[in-house]
Scaffold this active site. Structure first.
Site, PDB file in Angstrom:
ATOM      1  CG  ASP A  76       1.630  -0.366   0.576  1.00 43.35           C
ATOM      2  OD1 ASP A  76       1.570   0.180  -0.525  1.00 43.35           O
ATOM      3  OD2 ASP A  76       2.654  -0.857   1.051  1.00 43.35           O
ATOM      4  CD  GLU A  77      -4.528  -6.033   2.813  1.00 41.41           C
ATOM      5  OE1 GLU A  77      -4.166  -6.935   2.064  1.00 41.41           O
ATOM      6  OE2 GLU A  77      -5.355  -6.185   3.728  1.00 41.41           O
TER       7      GLU A  77
END
Length: 897
Positions: free
Chosen positions: A564-565
């Protein structure tokens, strides 16, 4: 990654507002000073008495936006809610605050006596203003506020409000604690006022066409499934490839048990794998639980080797004995599972038949989040038992996120000493901040972790059931628990005069002034990917997890990094600004840092012989040429929002694609469109077992022919080639010869607090997950490699296919009601007992249920429950409910008018 509120922004094009860098007070009135009541400081006993006797009621007034919504937030979408406080004892003064979890950001407060301040994530503080006149016994005070987006479920109102005063210990407000209904065993929230206006409260917009799951609506939904016990005798879940019934042979009785003959498989050779009886022990235990035990007088069950795909088997059942041929332990176990599925527990007889079977997909998985709210090792064991029973073979164990770190890591005790519990420590020196209604107490059941020995036992338990555990500690976003734990470690070692050691595993840049907001409203939950200490931390964690796998005798071969960013992170980090300016890693801008992190960790894993897995959104940012050859991506895109496009693109990159599409495979979503049902609902407000069964995974866009979007509107899925302005293909059909590796069900735990609720949400949907992951149905629409446009009138899903699907569902629904759910009862699984469809015609009651075979009962005006028979004369309104297959647990009742 979690997807929950997260995907709201992506999927319905909402612009979420950024969190401030610190706590934000909402709409505190500026008042002239006035004479205030005064009182002596409250004592601990008085605070406890107040918390024990304060009545709290939470109600949603409307989910329909109006002109007072904050137009800069969530595109003007908002709801209005109220909290009533009715004190049982007096509390005068202003030296107090009430903390509570609020899953949607508060925009504004109406009235002058209270303010609401955002602390972090979903934690808010209610405090008195100068205008507060005190709590008087029995006198109601109401706090009305406006929040972003919607609150469409009772589970949105998180439990365990608590009150603090000065330096006193916090006190949980008793009226806000969850209860368990003794008849249904369901978690209930007595402090939440039921929805009464399904237009204002449950429909979000004028275009929202969703029909709430009333008894009348369910009666219509269930009409095309008739009770027919004759359908179930030879049915196996999941459906085998080929079944030949030997009608000339008499039925086979297993009342005397079975006698396992392993003589022909117990001697390994170069051509044959080794076999030990304990490799099928779990399957034998399930048979024994159903009444078929091993016995010297039992029917002979002879095992022999045969070549075939992994997990394939031949099962030959005859009156004089049973033969099983397989090429591995999984095949033998699956054959015994099929035998167990055939059994009717009432008479322990099966018909003579031959089954030839093999799995549709190699990846048949279930994901469970134990990070948001912790779930016990015993629950994991129970889940593994049922996964094995239905031939699932991958457990994606999500053990770290913003709200908790759940695995003991040798050498980093802070991860569990601090990161595994939430309590009222606003400095986070001893625990994380309360979130998700955890309350202020570290001993809460939602806190906890697996010791190293616990994890080893989970691995061994899974391996004995031919299930691979894929561990996951989410990163670089969703990493707040790790970040805060390592900051506490840093402070401790710095105080001990060890600055170099303190920085070894630090995950954050103290000088970072970036203002950003994660989708769960954190501004400090992303690993700093420019610091070498971050990579040392990741390396340390993976090495320690790999060591646990080695001790368990189950090598770590796949690790899910999350990937995830957090949009906007790192922009003002001096570490990152220097890294981008001076690096030799090919990173040219801050925007490329997320991809760099994923690529680097994937190679870090590959060097250890471990395959990397991640969620499709983060994985889509990497440069495929910079990734290892073997990569798994979980597709969590919503099909109604072009969800097929990313799946096809990542398949074309040669990656192993596992479908995890939320509207069909997220089991933390509600079963039916009812605000009393548990779960988040950002991609679907009704995802029942039939919906899971109907999934066509080999042709994602074709599902547009049978499904609607979240507001029950038809949608179109265009799978034709599309090009950008430069003529480059940006989306289109999947390449010939490329297919997905499998399916994975997901359970995220934001609203799932107890093990019993885990079972309610997963079962019986897990059985239909197994059905689609194992069996390719004849009614599924073949894929169109040239590209096509799909919608409810496109006609690829023909009337003949629809009829075959309906017939197949009718058979499986009857099998659940007549034969299969009782087996879950015997295993102690608290599956969801469906709500009942009913209508009253000419004063007579008619009812049906999703799984024919389950008993139904009704009552009038809180009178005694009576067994249902079609056409009984009744006087409305009445309550109606179903009963679990074993006759013990009850389903939630509905009113029929």
């Amino acid at each position: 990654m979690n997807k929950t509120i997260a995907a709201t922004a992506i999927l319905v094009a909402l612009g979420l507002s950024a969190c401030s860098e610190g706590p934000k007070t909402v709409n505190t009135p500026v008042l002239s000073s006035a004479e205030q009541p005064t009182s002596a400081p409250v004592t601990q006993a008085q605070l406890q008495q107040f918390g024990d006797n304060l009545g709290v009621t939470y109600r949603v007034l409307t989910n329909r936006p109006d002109d007072n919504c904050d137009k800069a937030a969530a595109e003007g979408r908002c709801f209005v809610a109220e909290i009533d406080f009715v004190p049982g004892v007096e509390l005068i003064g202003q030296d107090w605050a009430i903390y509570f979890s609020q899953m949607r950001p508060v925009q504004s407060v109406e009235g002058k006596e209270f303010s609401i301040t955002h602390i972090k994530g979903d934690l808010y503080r209610i405090a008195p203003t100068e205008a507060f006149s005190g709590f008087s016994k029995g006198v109601k005070k109401t706090l009305r506020f406006r929040g972003e987006l919607w609150q469409l479920s009772e589970t949105d109102a998180m439990p365990n409000y608590y009150i603090v005063a000065g330096d006193l210990s916090p006190v949980v407000i008793a009226s806000t604690q969850v209860k368990q209904d003794p008849e249904t065993r369901m978690e209930v929230r007595p402090y939440v006022e039921p929805f009464t206006d399904m237009v204002k409260q449950y429909r979000r917009t004028d275009t929202d066409k969703l029909a709430p799951a009333t008894a009348t609506q369910l009666f219509s939904n269930n009409q095309n499934v008739s009770e027919d016990a004759s359908l179930v005798a030879n049915t196996i879940i999941p459906t085998p490839q080929k079944v030949t019934i030997h009608s000339h042979d008499k039925a086979v009785s297993l009342t005397s048990g079975i006698q396992l003959d392993v003589a022909s498989v117990s001697s390994p050779s170069a051509e044959k794998p080794s076999f030990k009886t304990d490799q099928v022990a779990a399957a034998l235990e399930r048979l024994a639980r159903l009444g078929v035990k091993e016995s010297d007088q039992g029917l002979a069950v002879k095992l022999s080797w045969r070549q075939g795909a992994q997990g394939s088997y031949l099962l030959d059942i005859k009156p004089d004995g049973i033969k099983i041929a397989a090429g591995d332990a999984a095949g033998f176990s699956y054959a015994l599972s099929s035998l167990a599925s055939l059994i009717d527990v009432q008479d322990l007889r099966v018909n003579a038949m031959t089954i030839e079977d093999s799995p549709r997909y190699s990846f048949r998985g279930m994901h469970i989040d134990v990070a948001r709210n912790f779930h016990s090792k015993a629950m994991i064991f129970a889940l593994l038992d049922q996964m094995a029973a239905y031939k699932l073979n991958k457990l994606h164990l999500h053990m770290a996120d913003d709200e908790g770190w759940r695995l003991e890591i040798d050498g980093l005790p802070e991860l569990t000493d601090i990161g595994s519990k939430r309590c009222h420590d606003l400095e986070e020196n001893t625990c994380l901040l309360p979130q998700l209604g955890s309350g202020p107490l570290p001993e809460s059941s939602v806190n906890g972790f697996y010791s190293k020995q616990d994890y080893i036992e989970i691995l061994q338990y899974a391996d004995a059931r031919q299930i691979q555990v894929i561990p996951s500690m989410d990163m670089p976003g969703h990493s707040r628990a790790a970040i805060k734990a390592m900051e506490a470690r840093y402070r401790k070692l710095l105080a001990q005069g060890k600055p170099a050691e303190a920085k070894t595993y630090l995950l954050s840049d103290a000088a970072d002034t970036t203002v950003y907001a994660s989708v769960q409203y954190y501004n400090d939950n992303t690993l700093n990917v420019c610091m070498e200490s971050t990579y040392r931390f990741v390396d340390k964690v993976i090495d320690e997890i790999a060591a646990l796998h080695k001790t368990a005798g189950v090598p770590l071969t796949r690790y899910h990094i999350g990937a995830d960013e957090t949009a906007g992170a790192w922009k003002q980090s001096p570490e990152c600004l220097a890294f981008v300016a001076n690096n030799d890693k090919g990173v040219k801008s801050i925007e490329e840092l997320g991809a760099y992190f994923i690529e680097r960790i994937a190679h870090q894993l590959a060097q250890k012989g471990i395959e990397a897995a991640g969620w499709s959104d983060g994985m889509s940012h990497v440069r495929p040429e910079n990734m290892p050859a073997k990569v798994q991506s979980n597709i969590w895109d919503v099909i109604a929002h072009k969800g097929h496009e990313r799946a096809h693109k990542q398949l074309s990159q040669g990656w192993e694609v596992v479908l995890s599409n939320p509207e069909v495979l997220y089991f933390d979503f509600p079963y039916e469109a009812d605000p009393k049902e548990h779960g988040y609902y950002w991609a679907s407000r009704a995802s029942n077992s039939r919906n899971v069964f109907s999934f066509m995974p080999d042709n994602l866009p074709a599902n547009a022919e049978q499904w609607t979007d979240i507001e029950q509107r038809p949608f179109e899925a265009d799978d034709r080639p599309k090009r950008d302005a430069a003529g480059q293909i940006i989306s289109g059909p999947r390449p010939e010869g490329k297919t997905v590796s499998g399916l994975q069900g997901q359970l995220w735990s934001e609203t799932i607090r107890s093990d019993a609720t885990v079972e309610y949400m997963i079962f019986p949907r897990l059985l239909m997950l197994a059905e689609r992951a194992w069996h390719h149905a004849s009614w599924e629409v073949p894929y169109q490699y040239q590209g096509a446009v799909y919608h409810q009138g496109s006609g690829y899903f023909t009337p003949a296919m629809r009829k075959a699907q309906a017939q197949s569902w009718s058979q499986l629904a009857n099998t659940l009601g007549h034969k299969e759910l009782i087996k879950l009862d015997k295993a102690g699984i608290d599956y969801r007992v469906p709500t009942v469809g009913a209508q009253i015609r000419d004063g007579k009651l008619f009812a049906n249920v999703a799984y024919p075979g389950l008993k139904i009962e009704y009552r009038a005006a809180n009178g005694p429950w009576q067994a249902y028979q079609a056409g009984h004369a009744v006087t409305p309104p009445i309550e109606i409910r179903a009963i679990a297959a074993d006759g013990e647990r009850k389903g939630r009742s509905l009113l029929v008018h």
